[in-house]
Write a protein that holds these residues in place. Structure first.
Motif, PDB file in Angstrom:
ATOM      1  N   ASP A 223       7.267  18.649   4.931  1.00  0.00           N
ATOM      2  CA  ASP A 223       7.705  17.357   4.403  1.00  0.00           C
ATOM      3  C   ASP A 223       8.934  16.912   5.205  1.00  0.00           C
ATOM      4  OD1 ASP A 223       7.986  15.136   2.867  1.00  0.00           O
ATOM      5  OD2 ASP A 223       8.531  16.157   1.016  1.00  0.00           O
ATOM      6  N   PRO A 224       8.756  16.640   6.494  1.00  0.00           N
ATOM      7  CA  PRO A 224       9.914  16.389   7.359  1.00  0.00           C
ATOM      8  C   PRO A 224      10.746  15.190   6.940  1.00  0.00           C
ATOM      9  CG  PRO A 224       7.852  15.837   8.481  1.00  0.00           C
ATOM     10  CD  PRO A 224       7.493  16.586   7.243  1.00  0.00           C
ATOM     11  N   ILE A 249      15.993  20.025  13.929  1.00  0.00           N
ATOM     12  CA  ILE A 249      15.998  21.377  13.358  1.00  0.00           C
ATOM     13  C   ILE A 249      15.882  21.306  11.841  1.00  0.00           C
ATOM     14  CG2 ILE A 249      17.412  23.443  13.028  1.00  0.00           C
ATOM     15  CD1 ILE A 249      18.594  22.906  15.819  1.00  0.00           C
ATOM     16  N   ALA A 250      16.601  20.361  11.233  1.00  0.00           N
ATOM     17  CA  ALA A 250      16.557  20.217   9.777  1.00  0.00           C
ATOM     18  C   ALA A 250      15.171  19.833   9.278  1.00  0.00           C
ATOM     19  CB  ALA A 250      17.580  19.171   9.329  1.00  0.00           C
ATOM     20  N   ALA A 251      14.389  19.153  10.112  1.00  0.00           N
ATOM     21  CA  ALA A 251      13.058  18.718   9.704  1.00  0.00           C
ATOM     22  C   ALA A 251      12.088  19.872   9.541  1.00  0.00           C
ATOM     23  CB  ALA A 251      12.510  17.719  10.715  1.00  0.00           C
ATOM     24  N   ALA A 252      12.381  21.005  10.179  1.00  0.00           N
ATOM     25  CA  ALA A 252      11.560  22.220  10.047  1.00  0.00           C
ATOM     26  C   ALA A 252      10.122  22.011  10.507  1.00  0.00           C
ATOM     27  CB  ALA A 252      11.598  22.738   8.600  1.00  0.00           C
ATOM     28  N   VAL A 253       9.941  21.186  11.516  1.00  0.00           N
ATOM     29  CA  VAL A 253       8.637  20.951  12.130  1.00  0.00           C
ATOM     30  C   VAL A 253       8.847  20.936  13.649  1.00  0.00           C
ATOM     31  CG1 VAL A 253       7.608  19.683  10.206  1.00  0.00           C
ATOM     32  CG2 VAL A 253       8.953  18.442  11.903  1.00  0.00           C
ATOM     33  N   LEU A 259      10.627  13.958  16.014  1.00  0.00           N
ATOM     34  CA  LEU A 259      10.992  12.716  16.697  1.00  0.00           C
ATOM     35  C   LEU A 259      10.154  11.551  16.183  1.00  0.00           C
ATOM     36  CD1 LEU A 259      11.394  14.022  20.357  1.00  0.00           C
ATOM     37  CD2 LEU A 259      13.225  13.158  18.883  1.00  0.00           C
ATOM     38  N   ARG A 260       8.872  11.799  15.955  1.00  0.00           N
ATOM     39  CA  ARG A 260       8.011  10.727  15.443  1.00  0.00           C
ATOM     40  C   ARG A 260       8.479  10.280  14.064  1.00  0.00           C
ATOM     41  NH1 ARG A 260       3.589  13.133  16.074  1.00  0.00           N
ATOM     42  NH2 ARG A 260       3.130  13.832  13.963  1.00  0.00           N
ATOM     43  N   TRP A 261       8.858  11.234  13.214  1.00  0.00           N
ATOM     44  CA  TRP A 261       9.316  10.878  11.885  1.00  0.00           C
ATOM     45  C   TRP A 261      10.678  10.185  11.917  1.00  0.00           C
ATOM     46  CZ3 TRP A 261       7.013  10.153   7.505  1.00  0.00           C
ATOM     47  CH2 TRP A 261       5.767  10.748   7.284  1.00  0.00           C
ATOM     48  N   ILE A 262      11.546  10.596  12.818  1.00  0.00           N
ATOM     49  CA  ILE A 262      12.833   9.902  12.960  1.00  0.00           C
ATOM     50  C   ILE A 262      12.592   8.448  13.324  1.00  0.00           C
ATOM     51  CG2 ILE A 262      14.922   9.732  14.379  1.00  0.00           C
ATOM     52  CD1 ILE A 262      14.900  12.806  14.533  1.00  0.00           C
ATOM     53  N   GLY A 263      11.667   8.206  14.255  1.00  0.00           N
ATOM     54  CA  GLY A 263      11.333   6.834  14.620  1.00  0.00           C
ATOM     55  C   GLY A 263      10.766   6.051  13.450  1.00  0.00           C
ATOM     56  N   THR A 264       9.896   6.684  12.674  1.00  0.00           N
ATOM     57  CA  THR A 264       9.301   6.013  11.518  1.00  0.00           C
ATOM     58  C   THR A 264      10.357   5.653  10.478  1.00  0.00           C
ATOM     59  OG1 THR A 264       7.190   7.164  11.818  1.00  0.00           O
ATOM     60  CG2 THR A 264       7.634   6.262   9.633  1.00  0.00           C
TER      61      THR A 264
END
Length: 310
Positions: A223-224, A249-253, A259-264
């Motif tokens: 669940d990033p 690192i915190a995203a654990a993926v 990076l994709r989730w940060i962009g989203t």
């Protein structure tokens, strides 16, 4: 720095600029397999002259080996071009270059960390889908069509799937995702009273989630987005700046997924760039006011209900 001759290209609907140091064989091979026409190739020192070229659909940046100062400059320029011309930007970077991703958080950017050939091909398919989504006409080289019709049909299927994934990932289905508007929800008399919380409490939640991953397969509970929201909210309470690499690192993926989730999350207004007050050339990632308000509202609602944070 050179312009690729048309006889060396692979005629399709997408014109690409490749920016790299040396001879990036994996990048060139990925473009060839995807049927993308490599219009120009440049090193980082000479890339600026090519970024504003007309009819440029895709900019592929191979960051490995790039001079540190030039890398940040070219990424920032590429981001400006993407926002102005809706050009798709695809960046392949090393794990040590993740913090430079702060320059490319727009919806037209695709960021990869040490990708293999298959990951490059998938990202190029997403970029091509974005080109088609913009209404760019598809052109075919008549002299090659008879021998490549099966490949073209396969590319069409990949692009169609990729376009669907892009809409779902980027929230381009006509709906902006983020924090729900609470205006139409029932609110009791005490609903406006915020509940107190601390960075220590949020960090305890994060530790519990990491302990769960030590026992169960982490992929079962990946669940990033939530892991990053928790980390950034704790950092906000601590008045601490967070780098892109730290947030990955915190995203654990895997880094590319992070990076994709940060962009989203940035596209949906939950994350924002934050300048380093001691060095304006540096930037970090943090919760936007919208994201911070959403986290405070969630924590208050959970505590009023007598539930534990998870």
């Amino acid at each position: 720095m050179r312009t690729i001759d048309e006889t060396d290209s692979y005629a399709t609907d997408t014109n690409a600029l490749l920016i790299a140091e040396g001879a990036p064989r994996d990048a060139v091979e990925a473009l060839r397999l995807a049927g993308v026409r490599l219009r120009s190739q440049a090193d980082f020192a000479g890339a600026g002259a090519y970024l504003d070229a007309p009819a440029l659909d895709l900019v592929l940046i191979e960051a490995a080996g790039a001079p540190a100062g030039l890398l940040d400059e070219i990424l920032a320029r590429a981001d400006a071009v993407a926002r102005r011309q809706h050009t798709s930007i695809l960046v392949a970077m090393t794990a040590g270059q993740l913090d430079s991703a702060i320059h490319l958080l727009g919806p037209h950017s695709h960021l990869l960390c040490e990708p293999n050939l298959a990951e490059r091909l998938s990202a190029i398919a997403l970029a091509r889908a974005a080109v088609r989504h913009r209404g760019v006409a598809t052109l075919h080289d008549v002299s090659r069509e008879a021998e490549s019709v099966r490949l073209q049909r396969l590319n069409e299927e990949v692009a169609r799937i990729a376009e669907t994934l892009a809409r779902l990932t980027r929230g381009e289905d006509g709906e902006r995702h983020g924090v729900r508007d609470p205006g139409n929800q029932y609110r009791g008399p005490a609903d406006d009273a915020p509940a107190e919380t601390s960075a220590h409490e949020i960090r305890a939640v994060i530790r519990a989630r990491r302990m769960r991953a030590q026992i169960f397969d982490a992929d079962l509970f990946a669940d990033p987005a939530w892991d990053m929201l928790l980390d950034l909210f704790a950092a906000r309470l601590e008045q601490r700046l967070v780098s892109v690499s730290s947030l990955c690192i915190a995203a654990a993926v895997p880094p590319t997924t992070a990076l994709r989730w940060i962009g989203t999350m940035h596209d949906n207004g939950l994350f924002e760039r934050q300048a380093d007050p001691s060095d304006r050339r540096r930037a970090y990632i943090g919760l936007s006011p919208k994201g911070a308000d959403g986290m405070r509202a969630y924590i208050s609602a959970v505590k009023r209900a007598g539930l534990a944070l998870v």
